[in-house]
Design an enzyme around this catalytic site. Structure first.
Site, PDB file in Angstrom:
ATOM      1  N   TYR A 127      20.393  18.550 -46.477  1.00 14.83           N
ATOM      2  CA  TYR A 127      20.576  17.241 -45.806  1.00 14.83           C
ATOM      3  C   TYR A 127      21.800  16.472 -46.280  1.00 14.83           C
ATOM      4  O   TYR A 127      22.391  16.796 -47.284  1.00 14.83           O
ATOM      5  CB  TYR A 127      19.311  16.399 -45.824  1.00 14.83           C
ATOM      6  CG  TYR A 127      18.678  15.968 -47.141  1.00 14.83           C
ATOM      7  CD1 TYR A 127      19.329  16.029 -48.366  1.00 14.83           C
ATOM      8  CD2 TYR A 127      17.375  15.456 -47.102  1.00 14.83           C
ATOM      9  CE1 TYR A 127      18.704  15.595 -49.524  1.00 14.83           C
ATOM     10  CE2 TYR A 127      16.743  15.031 -48.257  1.00 14.83           C
ATOM     11  CZ  TYR A 127      17.414  15.098 -49.465  1.00 14.83           C
ATOM     12  OH  TYR A 127      16.803  14.667 -50.589  1.00 14.83           O
ATOM     13  N   GLU A 128      22.147  15.506 -45.455  1.00 10.80           N
ATOM     14  CA  GLU A 128      23.388  14.725 -45.622  1.00 10.80           C
ATOM     15  C   GLU A 128      24.593  15.668 -45.714  1.00 10.80           C
ATOM     16  O   GLU A 128      25.543  15.432 -46.442  1.00 10.80           O
ATOM     17  CB  GLU A 128      23.288  13.761 -46.808  1.00 10.80           C
ATOM     18  CG  GLU A 128      22.129  12.786 -46.598  1.00 10.80           C
ATOM     19  CD  GLU A 128      22.226  11.491 -47.377  1.00 10.80           C
ATOM     20  OE1 GLU A 128      23.325  11.117 -47.802  1.00 10.80           O
ATOM     21  OE2 GLU A 128      21.169  10.839 -47.525  1.00 10.80           O
TER      22      GLU A 128
END
Lengths: 266, 380
Positions: free
Chosen positions: B363-364
């Site tokens: 994620y990110e």
């Protein structure tokens, strides 16, 4: 109205304890924590601040690194800090410490509505003497072992929690209370408090600051002014683990009796 | 180079985060993970003590701290529970930063202040079923209709959306312009047409509330546009660049948490008549892991200080996330191995940290996307 809380930096019992050749603690070389009972005193003061908006001043006697502890208490919400620190004060026992702290509290000024709070006792000396001695030297009424408290006007009703029972006492301000852990659960610092505590006033009282007070005499402060002489420091042997007997009354009584007989105690 | 030393405030904050994590988070970790729920009493305390607004100025109700202090918060909290870490991260460095960096003053007063002074929580909705690493592929649309925008579309994997009060959502205002046709909007919880699914069942960070969002004719006042039309992609990429420092810190926390647990365990666990800490394999493994974690932490701090100093930090943030997330996975896997069979059980915390570590590579921005950023900067 203001509350002055006396706090002490004590050795972290999970770390190493260093002792000076004269038997006193080498405080500068040890990992330290804020004395647990003192945290309850600070919390009680901050709760009162939340309710009434009163000022909370934290005071400690110790070497200069104790300033870090005062900053932490200010990050929790205390307004002012006073570090009482001088070579002349080093090695003080409870008598000498209370002379110095009483002089420091006089310098701060105790007015009619004010309260002085201390922890019941410090985990390093376990004497529970400094709070009561300060009260005596300042001529303040004192209530020790405070486990519950309620302030109504100028009267504080305290529940003292003792080993053999409870005692409820009303006391008028100004007064000194010593607090125990049952009183509350101390709060944490807030992040904002941490970043703002650097701007709060933190004063240092040295020997010079306090020397004109009649309580401050080189014969009544520091190691020389301490009537207590440390003969020997030692770690007490650890208490053996306890045992819980389960079952109904008669069963456990019988079990207990047979165990005591087995050990030739009865 | 000045010194690798935290300031007095940063040291105090670290201590406070440690105490908070140990006393307030630790007792809830297993229950939150098993039930896949977040404890809202805990969230309230996190707001109260300022964990949700660390790097924001006091004028908006923040804590007045810096990005480095925020990484300390992320590390200490994630040591104990990375689910709590990501809840803080998405709120702080994704949702709040979009409004703080690009919002108008009245948007800051109305939305940012309650988000960081302790009363509300936020989320950030960019990812869609068909727009992951390819964030420019967003299909959600925002059509201007008089004084309103009308949003239609779908978002997925939106952390905090299960309870957030404020949603920062990205939608195309002009599809023909590609990424330059994306805009950012503030949407209130409960706006008609905004529907949030249940928490998506996941391998790790199970307590965080990560849901799908459906928008069906969601009408919002036109003044909820953040910045100008067409700035959305830039706003999102900026927020993610900063967010990666927090994820790097989260990964460092996961790794350090696993090492701390392992150090305790290997001193107690006896095999062949002695504590397994006495075996060279254990000592060498732990030494290698701690060295990598220290390196990762320094990279996180470097990126944080660069951001604090207003320097170009995006490649440093990408590098610290790339490295720290890899370290977190290696460390937690090795920690489970050093624990042996007990490490695989849910009686000890290392299996959870191993499950939680994986997402830091995804994620990110995935590790591959981080390499695109770093390589792209090098070969510009």
């Amino acid at each position: 109205m203001k509350i002055i809380v006396c706090v002490k930096q004590v050795p972290d019992t999970s770390g190493k304890v260093a002792v000076n050749p004269d038997g006193t603690l080498n405080r500068a070389s040890m990992q330290t924590i804020i004395n647990p009972d003192d945290m309850n005193a600070v919390e009680a003061a901050l709760k009162m601040k939340d309710e009434t908006g009163c000022r909370v001043i934290v005071v400690t006697m110790g070497p200069p690194p104790a300033m870090g502890m005062l900053r932490e208490l200010m990050a929790m919400g205390a307004d002012d800090g006073v570090l009482v620190s001088a070579r002349e004060f080093g090695g003080s026992d409870t008598y000498a410490t209370s002379q110095i702290l009483a002089a420091a509290l006089k310098k701060i000024g105790i007015e009619k509505d004010d309260i002085v709070m201390c922890g019941r006792q410090a985990i390093d000396g376990d004497t529970a003497q400094v709070g009561p001695q300060i009260a005596e030297k300042l001529g303040l009424p004192q209530v020790t072992y405070v486990g519950e408290m309620k302030k109504t006007g100028g009267t504080i009703t305290c529940k003292r929690i003792l080993e053999d029972g409870y005692m409820t006492i009303s006391v008028k301000t100004p007064c000194l209370l010593t607090c125990i852990k049952e009183l509350n659960a101390p709060r944490y610092m807030t992040v904002r408090g941490i970043f703002e505590c650097g701007q709060k006033p933190l004063e240092t009282y040295t020997y010079e600051t306090l020397k004109d007070d009649p309580l401050i005499d080189l014969a009544t402060i520091g190691l020389k002014g301490s009537p207590t002489n440390i003969f020997k420091s030692f770690t007490p042997p650890a208490k053996g683990a306890g045992m819980m007997l389960e079952g109904d009354d008669k069963d456990t009584c019988n079990k207990l009796a047979s165990m005591l007989i087995e050990k030739h105690i009865i | 180079m000045v010194a690798f030393k935290l300031t007095q405030e940063q040291e105090m904050a670290k201590k406070m985060f440690q105490q908070f994590a140990e006393n307030e988070i630790k007792p809830l970790v297993t229950e939150m993970d098993e039930s896949e729920t977040f404890d809202f009493g805990l969230l309230k305390k996190m707001h109260h003590y300022g964990l949700m607004g660390v790097p924001y100025p006091t004028e908006y109700g923040g804590s007045g701290g810096d990005v480095l202090t925020y990484t300390l918060c992320m590390e200490e909290v994630s040591k104990i529970d990375p689910s709590v870490g990501i809840t803080i991260s998405v709120h702080t460095s994704l949702c709040c930063s979009c409004i703080y960096e690009h919002g108008r003053e009245e948007q800051k007063q109305k939305y940012l202040r309650p988000l960081i002074d302790g009363s509300q929580s936020g989320c950030f909705g960019l990812t869609e079923p068909n727009a992951g690493t390819d964030a420019g592929g967003v299909l959600t649309t925002a059509v201007k209709d008089g004084d309103e925008y009308v949003l239609n579309g779908q978002k997925v994997f939106i952390t905090n959306s299960g309870f957030a009060d404020t949603f920062v959502l990205f939608a195309m205002t002009d599809k023909s312009l590609g990424t330059k046709g994306m805009s950012a909007f503030i949407v209130d919880k409960g706006t008609p047409g905004l529907e949030i699914s249940k928490n998506i069942p996941r391998m790790g960070i199970r307590a965080s509330q990560n849901c799908e969002i459906a928008m069906m004719d969601v009408r919002i006042p036109a003044d909820r546009l953040i910045g100008k039309e067409g700035m959305g992609y830039k706003i999102a990429m900026g927020a993610l660049a900063g967010g990666r420092i927090g994820i790097g810190a989260q990964a460092v926390g996961i790794a350090q948490g696993a090492i701390d647990e392992t150090v305790k365990y290997v001193k107690e666990r006896k095999q062949f008549g002695k504590a397994i800490a006495k075996f060279q394999n254990t000592q060498f493994k732990l030494a290698e892991l701690q060295t990598k974690v220290d390196a990762a932490r320094l990279m996180v701090w470097r990126a944080a200080v660069a951001k604090d100093n207003g320097e170009a930090y995006a490649p440093m943030a990408a590098m610290c996330k790339l490295f720290a997330s890899d370290v977190a996975n290696e460390v937690t896997r090795t920690a489970v191995q050093l624990f042996g069979g007990y490490g695989y059980t849910r009686e000890y915390p290392v299996e959870k940290l191993m499950r939680d570590a994986k997402i830091t590579e995804i994620y990110e921005g995935t590790s591959e996307a981080m390499k695109m950023i770093v390589g792209g900067t090098m070969l510009r």
